[in-house]
Design a protein around this motif. Structure first.
Motif, mmCIF file in Angstrom:
data_model
loop_
_atom_site.group_PDB
_atom_site.id
_atom_site.type_symbol
_atom_site.label_atom_id
_atom_site.label_comp_id
_atom_site.label_asym_id
_atom_site.label_seq_id
_atom_site.Cartn_x
_atom_site.Cartn_y
_atom_site.Cartn_z
ATOM 1 N N ASN A 68 42.150 74.517 91.998
ATOM 2 C CA ASN A 68 42.105 74.157 93.414
ATOM 3 C C ASN A 68 40.990 74.917 94.133
ATOM 4 O O ASN A 68 40.283 74.354 94.965
ATOM 5 N N LYS A 71 37.705 73.339 93.207
ATOM 6 C CA LYS A 71 37.511 72.092 93.946
ATOM 7 C C LYS A 71 36.999 72.377 95.350
ATOM 8 O O LYS A 71 36.116 71.688 95.853
ATOM 9 N N TYR A 124 34.864 65.034 94.025
ATOM 10 C CA TYR A 124 35.954 65.929 94.417
ATOM 11 C C TYR A 124 37.290 65.465 93.860
ATOM 12 O O TYR A 124 38.046 66.243 93.300
ATOM 13 N N PHE A 127 37.418 65.849 89.894
ATOM 14 C CA PHE A 127 36.758 67.103 89.548
ATOM 15 C C PHE A 127 37.112 67.508 88.119
ATOM 16 O O PHE A 127 38.271 67.554 87.734
#
Length: 162
Positions: A68, A71, A124, A127
């Motif tokens: 996360n 990202k 995104y 990813f």
């Protein structure tokens, strides 16, 4: 001009007749900004930035929520490149109303950095990058910003001082 007793126009015309092909070849080449940008990657300040990125990414890699975080860094890079490109265009075309071919060719390499990032990291939502690929992209983007600022200062030293 003084030796041959020519005025500027005649000296310039003679110079252009002799050097036109070479100047046009140089004008249309995107390689000189690439070579000068690649030489700056080994400067001491860029090496320090690279080491800091490695350390920070190593510390982040210890986090359990690392995908996360990657990202978000990747998205930040995307927005950073987009914002930089828009601001450069606004400044060039709307504020100073001048075009500098060298600066435009340099910005071309920013687009190359963006597409390399997309190739190795994906979009995104899709990813698939890792710390290594995101770190290289971040390093190239920061090095590019420093290089771009130096290129602007070379053409207009008073630009950052008001």
């Amino acid at each position: 001009m003084e030796v041959e007793n020519l005025d500027f126009y005649d000296a310039f015309k003679d110079f252009m007749v002799r050097n036109k092909k070479q100047l046009l070849r140089k004008k249309n080449s995107f390689l000189p900004p690439l070579f000068s940008f690649s030489k700056t990657l080994y400067k001491w300040y860029n090496l320090i930035i690279g080491v800091l990125i490695i350390v920070v990414f190593y510390l982040i890699s210890e986090d359990s929520n690392q995908q996360n975080i990657l990202k978000k860094i990747h998205l930040g890079l995307w927005y950073g490149i987009l914002i930089f490109t828009i601001l450069q265009g606004i400044y060039t075309f709307l504020i100073i109303r001048k075009r500098f071919a060298y600066i435009e060719k340099t910005t071309f390499w920013l687009v190359i950095i963006f597409y390399i990032d997309q190739l190795f990291n994906g979009a995104y939502k899709n990813f698939y990058g890792n710390f290594f690929s995101v770190g290289i992209t971040l390093f190239l983007f920061i090095a590019f910003l420093i290089y771009f600022a130096k290129a602007i200062l070379k053409f207009n030293p008073k630009i950052f001082v008001r």
